[in-house]
Design a protein around this motif. Structure first.
Motif, mmCIF file in Angstrom:
data_model
loop_
_atom_site.group_PDB
_atom_site.id
_atom_site.type_symbol
_atom_site.label_atom_id
_atom_site.label_comp_id
_atom_site.label_asym_id
_atom_site.label_seq_id
_atom_site.Cartn_x
_atom_site.Cartn_y
_atom_site.Cartn_z
ATOM 1 N N LEU A 97 -12.020 1.607 3.196
ATOM 2 C CA LEU A 97 -12.794 0.517 2.615
ATOM 3 C C LEU A 97 -12.244 0.124 1.240
ATOM 4 N N ALA A 98 -11.765 1.111 0.484
ATOM 5 C CA ALA A 98 -11.171 0.822 -0.821
ATOM 6 C C ALA A 98 -9.936 -0.063 -0.671
ATOM 7 N N VAL A 99 -9.143 0.187 0.367
ATOM 8 C CA VAL A 99 -7.953 -0.630 0.601
ATOM 9 C C VAL A 99 -8.349 -2.082 0.879
ATOM 10 N N VAL A 100 -9.423 -2.281 1.637
ATOM 11 C CA VAL A 100 -9.910 -3.635 1.904
ATOM 12 C C VAL A 100 -10.268 -4.344 0.600
ATOM 13 N N LEU A 101 -10.945 -3.629 -0.288
ATOM 14 C CA LEU A 101 -11.360 -4.236 -1.556
ATOM 15 C C LEU A 101 -10.173 -4.533 -2.462
ATOM 16 N N LEU A 102 -9.079 -3.791 -2.314
ATOM 17 C CA LEU A 102 -7.900 -4.072 -3.135
ATOM 18 C C LEU A 102 -7.358 -5.476 -2.870
ATOM 19 N N GLY A 103 -7.579 -5.993 -1.670
ATOM 20 C CA GLY A 103 -7.115 -7.335 -1.353
ATOM 21 C C GLY A 103 -7.776 -8.415 -2.179
ATOM 22 N N THR A 104 -8.966 -8.129 -2.723
ATOM 23 C CA THR A 104 -9.670 -9.127 -3.526
ATOM 24 C C THR A 104 -8.956 -9.411 -4.838
ATOM 25 N N GLN A 105 -7.999 -8.573 -5.214
ATOM 26 C CA GLN A 105 -7.286 -8.770 -6.474
ATOM 27 C C GLN A 105 -5.980 -9.539 -6.290
ATOM 28 N N LEU A 106 -5.669 -9.922 -5.066
ATOM 29 C CA LEU A 106 -4.414 -10.616 -4.778
ATOM 30 C C LEU A 106 -4.655 -12.097 -4.542
ATOM 31 N N SER A 107 -3.723 -12.898 -4.985
ATOM 32 C CA SER A 107 -3.769 -14.335 -4.746
ATOM 33 C C SER A 107 -2.431 -14.761 -4.157
ATOM 34 N N ALA A 163 -3.083 5.707 -0.527
ATOM 35 C CA ALA A 163 -4.384 5.517 0.110
ATOM 36 C C ALA A 163 -4.267 4.685 1.379
ATOM 37 N N ALA A 164 -3.405 3.665 1.368
ATOM 38 C CA ALA A 164 -3.255 2.803 2.536
ATOM 39 C C ALA A 164 -2.492 3.481 3.666
ATOM 40 N N VAL A 165 -1.475 4.257 3.316
ATOM 41 C CA VAL A 165 -0.599 4.851 4.323
ATOM 42 C C VAL A 165 -1.201 6.120 4.938
ATOM 43 N N SER A 166 -1.969 6.871 4.163
ATOM 44 C CA SER A 166 -2.475 8.170 4.628
ATOM 45 C C SER A 166 -3.200 8.112 5.960
ATOM 46 N N PRO A 167 -4.174 7.190 6.149
ATOM 47 C CA PRO A 167 -4.833 7.157 7.455
ATOM 48 C C PRO A 167 -3.938 6.665 8.582
ATOM 49 N N LEU A 280 -1.709 -1.495 16.992
ATOM 50 C CA LEU A 280 -0.873 -0.906 15.951
ATOM 51 C C LEU A 280 -1.350 -1.305 14.560
ATOM 52 N N VAL A 281 -2.166 -2.354 14.469
ATOM 53 C CA VAL A 281 -2.609 -2.857 13.168
ATOM 54 C C VAL A 281 -3.903 -2.148 12.779
ATOM 55 N N PRO A 282 -3.899 -1.340 11.703
ATOM 56 C CA PRO A 282 -5.135 -0.678 11.270
ATOM 57 C C PRO A 282 -6.182 -1.707 10.856
ATOM 58 N N GLY A 287 -8.564 -6.188 7.141
ATOM 59 C CA GLY A 287 -9.535 -6.476 6.085
ATOM 60 C C GLY A 287 -8.871 -6.785 4.764
ATOM 61 N N PHE A 288 -7.805 -6.075 4.455
ATOM 62 C CA PHE A 288 -7.035 -6.305 3.231
ATOM 63 C C PHE A 288 -6.506 -7.742 3.208
ATOM 64 N N LEU A 289 -5.940 -8.195 4.332
ATOM 65 C CA LEU A 289 -5.398 -9.555 4.405
ATOM 66 C C LEU A 289 -6.506 -10.601 4.321
ATOM 67 N N LEU A 290 -7.639 -10.326 4.962
ATOM 68 C CA LEU A 290 -8.740 -11.284 4.944
ATOM 69 C C LEU A 290 -9.316 -11.450 3.538
ATOM 70 N N THR A 291 -9.471 -10.343 2.821
ATOM 71 C CA THR A 291 -10.014 -10.453 1.463
ATOM 72 C C THR A 291 -9.024 -11.147 0.538
ATOM 73 N N ALA A 292 -7.714 -10.895 0.746
ATOM 74 C CA ALA A 292 -6.707 -11.600 -0.058
ATOM 75 C C ALA A 292 -6.727 -13.094 0.244
#
Length: 362
Positions: A97-107, A163-167, A280-282, A287-292
């Motif tokens: 979930l943290a990885v998903v939220l990281l996308g909110t900081q990208l433009s 964090a993104a790669v571990s799971p 194959l897509v986690p 979610g990361f792409l959608l939030t970005a």
């Protein structure tokens, strides 16, 4: 008609089972949810303490302090079986979930504005780091997962990339803990060494911003190193760092395909089946792409960015507390200093490659 009395020695007929009713069926999921609460609560409380300590020591940062607190708890107090389900949820779902939220900081607009001039440096440092991680890691007899985490963390964006790669690669807690610790060590070294090196080389503000954005790992360390060089360098470094963070996407996809291929070799049934590219897509990468994309489209007000960034950082810290609680110190000691040696080699490789490519492309 009166009921016939049961004769001596006659067995009582078995009682008729009462079918399950709705509330009884709902009790099991509710119990499943509740059993995660104790472990999640402990991770959240320790993460809050780590967040406060991170404000006092921003160079160290809350995630590193979180993993240290979790590890110390495990060493001094052990871990109760009651906490295990919640701890597993913290280092799994909360981390994703943290990885998903990281996308909110990208433009995506800012990424386009960086320009093609920075891409050769970013892609070159990425390729050099991952290649050296594979070759030197194997030479040092470091496990595949650990050398992957250290390589990706050094090449892309430190703890966030780990964090993104571990799971995706299903990394063990010990490997994650060692990788995060190694990355932190060389983040500190970069903050202390790179600004004087930039002045010695006579680098401009934009040149040093590109250097810091491609050669320093965690965002906090990028900001710390570039800010000490100048405001313009800091602005440029942050944008380069955001673009560099997007490299998580193809790396995760490639690793997911490799994991699928490895599992297919060990499971003939899996190998015989058709590979579905969608699987194959986690989910958290989607979610990361959608939030970005939402941030790029202006669906996330500017006023929410700081709160979302702090929330993502808190979730990462909570997950790393859980990883610390799951870390076996004996196993880390058995691993020895070889991962640190790999981290040193990769740190030097990324820094040298960034400088050489900047010189080559002008």
């Amino acid at each position: 008609m009166p009921r016939t009395q049961r004769q001596p020695g006659e067995q009582t007929p078995p009682a008729r089972r009462t079918p399950d009713v709705g509330p009884q069926r709902l009790a099991a999921p509710r119990t499943t949810v509740l059993r995660h609460v104790p472990g999640l609560a402990v991770c959240a409380v320790l993460a809050a303490a780590a967040t406060g300590a991170g404000l006092v020591a921003p160079l160290v940062g809350a995630p590193v302090i979180g993993i240290l607190i979790g590890t110390l708890w495990r060493v001094r107090l052990g871990i109760s079986p009651v906490l295990l389900p919640g701890v597993a949820r913290a280092k799994g779902f909360v981390l994703q979930l943290a990885v998903v939220l990281l996308g909110t900081q990208l433009s995506l607009t800012e990424i386009a504005q960086v320009g093609a001039s920075s891409l050769p440096v970013m892609l070159g440092t990425l390729a050099a780091c991952l290649g050296v991680a594979y070759l030197v890691g194997r030479r040092l007899r470091i496990g595949a997962d650990l050398r992957t985490l250290i390589g990706v963390g050094t090449a892309i964006c430190g703890a966030s990339a780990i964090a993104a790669v571990s799971p995706v690669i299903k990394a063990k807690s010990n490997d994650i803990a060692y990788a995060v610790s190694t990355i932190f060590l060389f983040n500190v070294a970069a903050v202390l060494v790179f600004p004087p090196l930039g002045h010695a080389l006579g680098m401009s503000q934009s040149d040093f911003g590109l250097f810091a954005g491609t050669a320093v790992n965690d965002t906090s360390s990028v900001v710390a190193a570039a800010s000490s060089y100048g405001h313009e360098a800091a602005d440029h470094a942050v944008v380069v760092k955001l673009v560099r963070s997007l490299m998580i996407i193809p790396i995760c996809l490639a690793l997911a395909a490799l994991v699928r291929r490895r599992e297919a070799r060990t499971d003939p049934a899996t190998a015989a089946g058709k590979v579905n590219p969608v699987r194959l897509v986690p989910w958290f990468l989607v979610g990361f792409l959608l939030t970005a994309a939402a941030n790029t489209a202006g669906l996330l007000p500017q006023s929410t960015h700081a709160a979302l960034a702090h929330t993502a950082l808190f979730f990462i810290t909570t997950a790393l507390v859980g990883i610390g609680l799951s870390t076996d110190i004996t196993e880390l000691r058995r691993t020895g200093p070889r991962p640190v040696v790999l981290g040193l080699v990769l740190w030097a490789t990324v820094a040298a490659t960034s400088l050489l490519l900047q010189l080559a492309v002008g």
